[in-house]
Design an enzyme around this catalytic site. Sequence first.
Site, mmCIF file in Angstrom:
data_model
loop_
_atom_site.group_PDB
_atom_site.id
_atom_site.type_symbol
_atom_site.label_atom_id
_atom_site.label_comp_id
_atom_site.label_asym_id
_atom_site.label_seq_id
_atom_site.Cartn_x
_atom_site.Cartn_y
_atom_site.Cartn_z
ATOM 1 N N GLY A 164 0.787 -1.217 0.000
ATOM 2 C CA GLY A 164 0.000 0.000 0.000
ATOM 3 C C GLY A 164 0.822 1.272 0.000
ATOM 4 O O GLY A 164 0.351 2.328 0.412
ATOM 5 N N GLU A 200 15.947 -1.981 -4.712
ATOM 6 C CA GLU A 200 15.775 -2.391 -6.102
ATOM 7 C C GLU A 200 16.173 -1.261 -7.046
ATOM 8 O O GLU A 200 16.088 -0.084 -6.691
ATOM 9 C CB GLU A 200 14.296 -2.707 -6.403
ATOM 10 C CG GLU A 200 13.821 -4.045 -5.959
ATOM 11 C CD GLU A 200 12.373 -4.278 -6.400
ATOM 12 O OE1 GLU A 200 11.763 -3.336 -6.957
ATOM 13 O OE2 GLU A 200 11.876 -5.372 -6.184
ATOM 14 N N LYS A 201 16.559 -1.638 -8.233
ATOM 15 C CA LYS A 201 16.686 -0.669 -9.312
ATOM 16 C C LYS A 201 15.324 -0.050 -9.554
ATOM 17 O O LYS A 201 14.317 -0.747 -9.595
ATOM 18 C CB LYS A 201 17.179 -1.360 -10.590
ATOM 19 C CG LYS A 201 17.325 -0.422 -11.785
ATOM 20 C CD LYS A 201 18.478 0.536 -11.617
ATOM 21 C CE LYS A 201 18.648 1.421 -12.844
ATOM 22 N NZ LYS A 201 19.684 2.451 -12.620
ATOM 23 N N TYR A 202 15.269 1.259 -9.673
ATOM 24 C CA TYR A 202 13.995 1.929 -9.900
ATOM 25 C C TYR A 202 13.709 1.981 -11.391
ATOM 26 O O TYR A 202 14.446 2.608 -12.162
ATOM 27 C CB TYR A 202 14.030 3.340 -9.311
ATOM 28 C CG TYR A 202 12.758 4.118 -9.525
ATOM 29 C CD1 TYR A 202 11.552 3.618 -9.060
ATOM 30 C CD2 TYR A 202 12.772 5.335 -10.200
ATOM 31 C CE1 TYR A 202 10.379 4.311 -9.258
ATOM 32 C CE2 TYR A 202 11.600 6.042 -10.399
ATOM 33 C CZ TYR A 202 10.404 5.525 -9.926
ATOM 34 O OH TYR A 202 9.235 6.218 -10.123
ATOM 35 N N HIS A 208 2.114 -0.870 -14.599
ATOM 36 C CA HIS A 208 1.865 -1.855 -13.545
ATOM 37 C C HIS A 208 0.861 -2.866 -14.108
ATOM 38 O O HIS A 208 -0.307 -2.560 -14.282
ATOM 39 C CB HIS A 208 1.300 -1.158 -12.307
ATOM 40 C CG HIS A 208 1.068 -2.064 -11.140
ATOM 41 N ND1 HIS A 208 1.244 -1.655 -9.843
ATOM 42 C CD2 HIS A 208 0.684 -3.358 -11.049
ATOM 43 C CE1 HIS A 208 0.965 -2.646 -9.016
ATOM 44 N NE2 HIS A 208 0.621 -3.691 -9.732
ATOM 45 N N LYS A 237 -3.612 2.247 -6.273
ATOM 46 C CA LYS A 237 -4.316 2.231 -7.552
ATOM 47 C C LYS A 237 -5.601 3.062 -7.497
ATOM 48 O O LYS A 237 -6.301 3.077 -6.488
ATOM 49 C CB LYS A 237 -4.646 0.785 -7.926
ATOM 50 C CG LYS A 237 -3.421 -0.109 -8.020
ATOM 51 C CD LYS A 237 -3.801 -1.575 -7.984
ATOM 52 C CE LYS A 237 -2.578 -2.467 -7.896
ATOM 53 N NZ LYS A 237 -2.926 -3.879 -7.649
ATOM 54 N N ARG A 292 -4.312 -12.851 -1.950
ATOM 55 C CA ARG A 292 -5.695 -12.589 -1.546
ATOM 56 C C ARG A 292 -6.496 -12.161 -2.765
ATOM 57 O O ARG A 292 -5.925 -11.981 -3.847
ATOM 58 C CB ARG A 292 -5.730 -11.457 -0.510
ATOM 59 C CG ARG A 292 -4.988 -10.210 -0.995
ATOM 60 C CD ARG A 292 -5.153 -9.023 -0.093
ATOM 61 N NE ARG A 292 -4.211 -7.952 -0.395
ATOM 62 C CZ ARG A 292 -4.316 -7.083 -1.373
ATOM 63 N NH1 ARG A 292 -5.339 -7.167 -2.211
ATOM 64 N NH2 ARG A 292 -3.421 -6.129 -1.556
#
Length: 447
Positions: A164, A200-202, A208, A237, A292
Amino acid sequence: MFQKILIANRGEIAVRIIRACREMGIKTVAVYSQADRDALHAQLADEAVCIGPAPAAESYLNMERILSATIAAGADAIHPGFGFLSENSRFVEMCEKCHITFIGPPAKVISRMGNKSEARHTMMEAGVPVVPGTKEAVYTVQDGRKAADQIGYPVIVKASSGGGGKGMRIVEKAEEFEGQFSTAQRESINAFADDAMYIEKYVQRPRHIEFQILADQYGHVVQLGERDCSIQRRHQKLIEESPSCAIDEKLRREMGDTAIRAAKAAGYENAGTIEFLLDRDGSYYFMEMNTRIQVEHPVTEMVTGIDLVREQIRIAAGEPLSFTQEEITIRGHALECRINAENPARHFMPCPGTVTNLHLPGGNGVRIETALFQDYMVPANYDSMIVKVIVYDRNRDLAIRKMQSTLGELVIEGITTNIDFQYEIINHPDFQSGNTNTHFIEEHLSC
């Protein structure tokens, strides 16, 4: 099949589950906080049990009270919906000890896929492409900076147990790393009681893309197509659609096969989602697995004709999947807009209050998921999402037109909502042409 199911949730998803249970001939038990005493889900269920005061920690997140209510009501299963306890492996273990079926994956799968570092490791072993980053969790600024220097800026710092948008920070250059890492880690500790981070690499301006998965207890796994969830605010989202206009049939098949491979590597059961970042060059990377049902599951239901909540219940009851991958067909196009009680002009500040006037649209291909009713008091204690508007038509252009019409007809008065903001997005030329990415709102709209 279950005789009685307790729904450990509230709002529109609790209403959605109650309706699916009714259609299956299963009795339902709702749980509610004192703030939700008059809520729709508490009125629609066969039974309703108060489980505590308004704060979620004392009600919807109180495992002991929910399990006590389940046992007292004689329910043989719990459906967690999304949010709250839906991805809490400890709660699943407690359900197992009480001989109550949890409608979702086993505790070990939730634990494995909920920990981002372990999930990455699982995917890498299965040959699923992942964003370049740390293989193990990072706990200190020093180790994090060293990893970021090796990966190359920009990087993204993420809470290992996060979700989130919490515990997440983008770091553009080395001198910003310490402050951003420390802030993300504090958020992670406060939200998840976990100081484990990873780097992480951005991937800049990606799409998405997520694939819906169903898996039974007998090793059968299918994917039900993709959803494009690129329209987001603060990593959450706002609009989802299926199918995505950004991928062709060849890439769709490849990503779908990869999603199935990922689910099998996780030993997955029930409904879940494999989430990818799609780069502008067509490369895609595993991001996370949501163990979920998703908020946006209705768009998949609209294009496949498959009731995902019903399938969840059937799988949890030990029934095999009733269809094969070859029998799943994607037809038409579906869009979903999340209507939130919030003010986009004030950084999406939540706006609880009483609904003084309500009109919900209808018509062919229009689906409204909500727990709102006239004079309902939207509480300040929970997520601000109050309505999901879903439309379906033969193609994307027609679906957009239908969404324009539906949003124009939707009336919610007495509180501030993001209806006009959603209408602005839907009418933007770049959205209509499919030229979107996860930074669409920041790049195109003032808020």
